[in-house]
Motif scaffolding. Structure first.
Motif, PDB file in Angstrom:
ATOM      1  N   VAL A  27       0.851  -1.187   0.000  1.00 42.16           N
ATOM      2  CA  VAL A  27       0.000   0.000   0.000  1.00 42.16           C
ATOM      3  C   VAL A  27       0.890   1.242   0.000  1.00 42.16           C
ATOM      4  N   LEU A  28       0.633   2.131  -0.966  1.00 44.58           N
ATOM      5  CA  LEU A  28       1.282   3.434  -0.996  1.00 44.58           C
ATOM      6  C   LEU A  28       0.254   4.450  -0.528  1.00 44.58           C
ATOM      7  N   VAL A  29       0.584   5.175   0.544  1.00 41.23           N
ATOM      8  CA  VAL A  29      -0.329   6.162   1.109  1.00 41.23           C
ATOM      9  C   VAL A  29       0.177   7.557   0.763  1.00 41.23           C
ATOM     10  N   ASP A  30      -0.678   8.347   0.134  1.00 40.71           N
ATOM     11  CA  ASP A  30      -0.396   9.740  -0.180  1.00 40.71           C
ATOM     12  C   ASP A  30      -1.083  10.596   0.877  1.00 40.71           C
ATOM     13  N   CYS A  31      -0.288  11.211   1.757  1.00 39.59           N
ATOM     14  CA  CYS A  31      -0.821  12.117   2.771  1.00 39.59           C
ATOM     15  C   CYS A  31      -0.798  13.519   2.189  1.00 39.59           C
ATOM     16  N   TYR A  32      -1.966  14.136   2.107  1.00 42.42           N
ATOM     17  CA  TYR A  32      -2.108  15.443   1.465  1.00 42.42           C
ATOM     18  C   TYR A  32      -2.960  16.351   2.338  1.00 42.42           C
ATOM     19  N   THR A  33      -2.987  17.625   1.995  1.00 40.44           N
ATOM     20  CA  THR A  33      -3.929  18.538   2.628  1.00 40.44           C
ATOM     21  C   THR A  33      -4.638  19.349   1.549  1.00 40.44           C
ATOM     22  N   LYS A  34      -5.825  19.765   1.861  1.00 41.37           N
ATOM     23  CA  LYS A  34      -6.608  20.582   0.937  1.00 41.37           C
ATOM     24  C   LYS A  34      -5.911  21.936   0.764  1.00 41.37           C
ATOM     25  N   GLY A  35      -5.845  22.384  -0.469  1.00 43.41           N
ATOM     26  CA  GLY A  35      -5.241  23.673  -0.751  1.00 43.41           C
ATOM     27  C   GLY A  35      -3.736  23.638  -0.971  1.00 43.41           C
ATOM     28  N   CYS A  36      -3.104  22.506  -0.782  1.00 44.14           N
ATOM     29  CA  CYS A  36      -1.661  22.357  -0.993  1.00 44.14           C
ATOM     30  C   CYS A  36      -1.406  22.163  -2.491  1.00 44.14           C
ATOM     31  N   GLN A  40      -1.792  18.819  -4.911  1.00 44.87           N
ATOM     32  CA  GLN A  40      -2.625  18.762  -6.119  1.00 44.87           C
ATOM     33  C   GLN A  40      -1.807  18.304  -7.315  1.00 44.87           C
ATOM     34  N   ALA A  41      -0.558  18.746  -7.403  1.00 49.25           N
ATOM     35  CA  ALA A  41       0.301  18.378  -8.522  1.00 49.25           C
ATOM     36  C   ALA A  41       0.677  16.899  -8.495  1.00 49.25           C
ATOM     37  N   ILE A  42       0.802  16.318  -7.307  1.00 50.41           N
ATOM     38  CA  ILE A  42       1.220  14.912  -7.216  1.00 50.41           C
ATOM     39  C   ILE A  42       0.038  13.949  -7.364  1.00 50.41           C
ATOM     40  N   PHE A  96       7.247  17.565  -4.411  1.00 49.47           N
ATOM     41  CA  PHE A  96       6.741  16.953  -5.637  1.00 49.47           C
ATOM     42  C   PHE A  96       7.775  16.010  -6.235  1.00 49.47           C
ATOM     43  N   GLN A  97       7.318  14.837  -6.629  1.00 46.00           N
ATOM     44  CA  GLN A  97       8.136  13.859  -7.341  1.00 46.00           C
ATOM     45  C   GLN A  97       7.335  13.395  -8.547  1.00 46.00           C
ATOM     46  N   GLY A  98       8.015  13.140  -9.647  1.00 41.55           N
ATOM     47  CA  GLY A  98       7.342  12.675 -10.849  1.00 41.55           C
ATOM     48  C   GLY A  98       7.011  11.194 -10.776  1.00 41.55           C
ATOM     49  N   THR A  99       6.253  10.744 -11.761  1.00 44.89           N
ATOM     50  CA  THR A  99       5.812   9.342 -11.809  1.00 44.89           C
ATOM     51  C   THR A  99       6.990   8.380 -11.738  1.00 44.89           C
ATOM     52  N   ASP A 100       8.027   8.601 -12.549  1.00 50.58           N
ATOM     53  CA  ASP A 100       9.160   7.669 -12.579  1.00 50.58           C
ATOM     54  C   ASP A 100       9.810   7.527 -11.206  1.00 50.58           C
ATOM     55  N   ALA A 101       9.995   8.651 -10.512  1.00 52.84           N
ATOM     56  CA  ALA A 101      10.629   8.617  -9.190  1.00 52.84           C
ATOM     57  C   ALA A 101       9.774   7.855  -8.186  1.00 52.84           C
ATOM     58  N   VAL A 102       8.470   8.047  -8.232  1.00 53.42           N
ATOM     59  CA  VAL A 102       7.588   7.377  -7.261  1.00 53.42           C
ATOM     60  C   VAL A 102       7.474   5.884  -7.602  1.00 53.42           C
ATOM     61  N   VAL A 103       7.376   5.550  -8.882  1.00 53.10           N
ATOM     62  CA  VAL A 103       7.334   4.135  -9.274  1.00 53.10           C
ATOM     63  C   VAL A 103       8.620   3.442  -8.824  1.00 53.10           C
ATOM     64  N   GLU A 104       9.756   4.094  -9.028  1.00 56.05           N
ATOM     65  CA  GLU A 104      11.048   3.512  -8.596  1.00 56.05           C
ATOM     66  C   GLU A 104      11.068   3.317  -7.090  1.00 56.05           C
ATOM     67  N   PHE A 105      10.571   4.306  -6.349  1.00 50.24           N
ATOM     68  CA  PHE A 105      10.495   4.221  -4.879  1.00 50.24           C
ATOM     69  C   PHE A 105       9.661   3.002  -4.464  1.00 50.24           C
ATOM     70  N   VAL A 106       8.495   2.815  -5.090  1.00 53.07           N
ATOM     71  CA  VAL A 106       7.618   1.688  -4.755  1.00 53.07           C
ATOM     72  C   VAL A 106       8.282   0.369  -5.132  1.00 53.07           C
ATOM     73  N   ASP A 107       8.884   0.309  -6.309  1.00 54.17           N
ATOM     74  CA  ASP A 107       9.465  -0.945  -6.788  1.00 54.17           C
ATOM     75  C   ASP A 107      10.725  -1.355  -6.027  1.00 54.17           C
ATOM     76  N   ARG A 108      11.536  -0.396  -5.573  1.00 55.71           N
ATOM     77  CA  ARG A 108      12.794  -0.761  -4.923  1.00 55.71           C
ATOM     78  C   ARG A 108      12.684  -0.861  -3.414  1.00 55.71           C
ATOM     79  N   THR A 109      11.704  -0.211  -2.818  1.00 53.42           N
ATOM     80  CA  THR A 109      11.577  -0.193  -1.365  1.00 53.42           C
ATOM     81  C   THR A 109      10.807  -1.416  -0.890  1.00 53.42           C
ATOM     82  N   GLY A 110      11.364  -2.092   0.084  1.00 52.01           N
ATOM     83  CA  GLY A 110      10.652  -3.200   0.706  1.00 52.01           C
ATOM     84  C   GLY A 110      10.749  -4.525  -0.019  1.00 52.01           C
TER      85      GLY A 110
END
Length: 111
Positions: A27-36, A40-42, A96-110
């Motif tokens: 599970v990847l959890v995106d913690c966000y706040t309204k108005g940030c 919104q960009a991520i 902010f991180q782009g798709t490639d960076a986040v996919v790499e983070f998910v794939d390599r972590t854990g």
């Protein structure tokens, strides 16, 4: 359950979040706040990650349940938390991180 939705789930509080974490292997959890603006960009990025990886992607606003801020030591948003089999195995809180960076983070972590 290992089937992951191909779009992010939105949860309202810690009970819902804990339930999703318990029901899914990764599970990847995106913690966000309204108005940030960075949050919104991520949002489309985490949508791409939901389609590109086997992780279930969840979005939660810790401002709706302040216990999450303390439980997961959330100091800035967006903060991405990666869980494997219910355990927190990774954190990305670098703005902010782009798709490639986040996919790499998910794939390599854990793994």
């Amino acid at each position: 359950m290992s089937d992951s939705p191909n779009k992010p789930l939105r949860v309202e509080d810690s009970d819902e979040l804990h339930r999703v974490i318990a029901e899914h292997d990764r599970v990847l959890v995106d913690c966000y706040t309204k108005g940030c603006t960075l949050c919104q960009a991520i949002e489309p990025v985490v949508g791409n990650v939901a389609r590109a990886t086997d992780a279930t992607v969840v979005m939660v606003n810790p401002g709706n349940d302040l216990s999450l801020v303390e439980e997961y030591t959330i100091r800035s948003v967006p903060t991405l938390l990666l869980f494997e089999h219910g355990n927190l195995v990774g954190r990305m809180a670098d703005g902010f991180q782009g798709t490639d960076a986040v996919v790499e983070f998910v794939d390599r972590t854990g793994k």
